[in-house]
Design an enzyme around this catalytic site. Structure first.
Site, PDB file in Angstrom:
ATOM      1  N   ILE A   1      16.781   7.021 -21.844  1.00  0.00           N
ATOM      2  CA  ILE A   1      16.785   5.948 -22.561  1.00  0.00           C
ATOM      3  C   ILE A   1      15.714   6.148 -23.981  1.00  0.00           C
ATOM      4  O   ILE A   1      15.842   5.578 -25.002  1.00  0.00           O
ATOM      5  CB  ILE A   1      15.870   4.823 -21.647  1.00  0.00           C
ATOM      6  CG1 ILE A   1      16.960   4.457 -20.617  1.00  0.00           C
ATOM      7  CG2 ILE A   1      15.442   3.614 -22.428  1.00  0.00           C
ATOM      8  CD1 ILE A   1      16.248   3.679 -19.212  1.00  0.00           C
ATOM      9  N   GLY A   2      14.628   6.943 -23.538  1.00  0.00           N
ATOM     10  CA  GLY A   2      13.623   7.196 -24.786  1.00  0.00           C
ATOM     11  C   GLY A   2      14.230   7.548 -26.244  1.00  0.00           C
ATOM     12  O   GLY A   2      14.270   7.171 -27.200  1.00  0.00           O
TER      13      GLY A   2
ATOM     14  N   ASP B   1      13.263  16.499 -24.780  1.00  0.00           N
ATOM     15  CA  ASP B   1      11.869  16.689 -24.709  1.00  0.00           C
ATOM     16  C   ASP B   1      11.516  18.077 -23.829  1.00  0.00           C
ATOM     17  O   ASP B   1      12.615  18.460 -23.290  1.00  0.00           O
ATOM     18  CB  ASP B   1      11.296  15.427 -24.235  1.00  0.00           C
ATOM     19  CG  ASP B   1      11.577  15.317 -22.603  1.00  0.00           C
ATOM     20  OD1 ASP B   1      12.426  15.959 -22.189  1.00  0.00           O
ATOM     21  OD2 ASP B   1      11.221  14.014 -22.245  1.00  0.00           O
TER      22      ASP B   1
ATOM     23  N   ASN C   1      33.150   2.070 -29.311  1.00  0.00           N
ATOM     24  CA  ASN C   1      31.792   1.558 -30.063  1.00  0.00           C
ATOM     25  C   ASN C   1      31.567   2.479 -31.116  1.00  0.00           C
ATOM     26  O   ASN C   1      30.475   2.727 -31.966  1.00  0.00           O
ATOM     27  CB  ASN C   1      30.529   1.536 -28.944  1.00  0.00           C
ATOM     28  CG  ASN C   1      30.832   0.479 -28.256  1.00  0.00           C
ATOM     29  OD1 ASN C   1      30.641  -0.809 -28.364  1.00  0.00           O
ATOM     30  ND2 ASN C   1      31.198   0.836 -26.884  1.00  0.00           N
TER      31      ASN C   1
ATOM     32  N   LYS D   1      34.256  -5.471 -34.031  1.00  0.00           N
ATOM     33  CA  LYS D   1      32.812  -5.316 -33.617  1.00  0.00           C
ATOM     34  C   LYS D   1      31.970  -4.268 -33.961  1.00  0.00           C
ATOM     35  O   LYS D   1      30.742  -4.554 -34.276  1.00  0.00           O
ATOM     36  CB  LYS D   1      32.961  -5.140 -31.769  1.00  0.00           C
ATOM     37  CG  LYS D   1      33.606  -6.144 -31.087  1.00  0.00           C
ATOM     38  CD  LYS D   1      33.885  -5.680 -29.724  1.00  0.00           C
ATOM     39  CE  LYS D   1      35.141  -6.729 -29.230  1.00  0.00           C
ATOM     40  NZ  LYS D   1      35.513  -6.143 -27.944  1.00  0.00           N
TER      41      LYS D   1
ATOM     42  N   THR E   1      15.471  10.110 -18.822  1.00  0.00           N
ATOM     43  CA  THR E   1      16.329   8.926 -18.527  1.00  0.00           C
ATOM     44  C   THR E   1      17.428   9.048 -19.554  1.00  0.00           C
ATOM     45  O   THR E   1      18.402   8.106 -19.127  1.00  0.00           O
ATOM     46  CB  THR E   1      15.435   7.674 -18.326  1.00  0.00           C
ATOM     47  OG1 THR E   1      15.257   7.427 -19.630  1.00  0.00           O
ATOM     48  CG2 THR E   1      14.613   7.517 -17.273  1.00  0.00           C
TER      49      THR E   1
ATOM     50  N   CYS F   1      16.544  13.507 -22.538  1.00  0.00           N
ATOM     51  CA  CYS F   1      14.921  13.107 -21.865  1.00  0.00           C
ATOM     52  C   CYS F   1      15.116  13.072 -20.314  1.00  0.00           C
ATOM     53  O   CYS F   1      16.221  13.181 -19.789  1.00  0.00           O
ATOM     54  CB  CYS F   1      14.316  12.294 -22.690  1.00  0.00           C
ATOM     55  SG  CYS F   1      14.871  10.615 -22.589  1.00  0.00           S
TER      56      CYS F   1
END
Length: 147
Positions: free
Chosen positions: A66-67, A8, A96, A134, A64, A62
């Protein structure tokens, strides 16, 4: 490796420093920009390119992390993890099979960010007894439930 990056507008300076570092590590980088204030747009563009295997991995920024992580994870075949420490950066890949990491420019120092990027890019996922089941479970769910 070919690395796709985006952010961003608030993370532009941080991203530019990290792009330079990724290049110093010997990787090719494509910057998908930062002008759009709706970070979901660039995050999903990067995620689409990574999921289509046009790039080996992606790194998104960004405030954090997170977005952009949430936005990227809406793309089928994109597996993004917000990494906060070296161990999680390694496990994002090793355990993962994440093809994208996200970092927060307002919560991650520049030196730590470089360590996280180096740790993540230095790993290769190996499908094994422990992690393979997984990863297969969430990939299978995605195949059955996402368009």
């Amino acid at each position: 490796m070919r690395i796709a990056v985006g952010c961003d507008p608030n993370a532009e300076e941080f991203k530019q420093e990290m792009i330079q570092y990724v290049k110093e590590l010997g990787h090719e980088v494509k910057d998908f920009g930062s002008k759009d204030t709706v970070y979901a747009h660039v995050a999903q563009q990067v995620a689409e390119k990574v999921a289509a295997k046009e790039f080996d991995r992606g790194i998104l920024f960004c405030g954090t992390g997170i977005g952009v992580m949430l936005a990227a994870n809406k793309v089928k075949g994109a597996y993004a993890a917000n990494v906060l420490n070296v161990y999680s950066a390694k496990r994002a890949c090793l355990s993962n099979n994440c093809n994208i990491i996200t970092l927060g420019s307002q919560v991650t120092g520049n030196m730590l960010a470089k360590e996280l990027i180096e740790a993540y890019l230095g790993c290769t996922y190996e499908n094994n007894e422990r992690s393979g089941k997984k990863v297969s479970a969430y990939v299978e769910y995605e195949q059955n439930h996402f368009k």
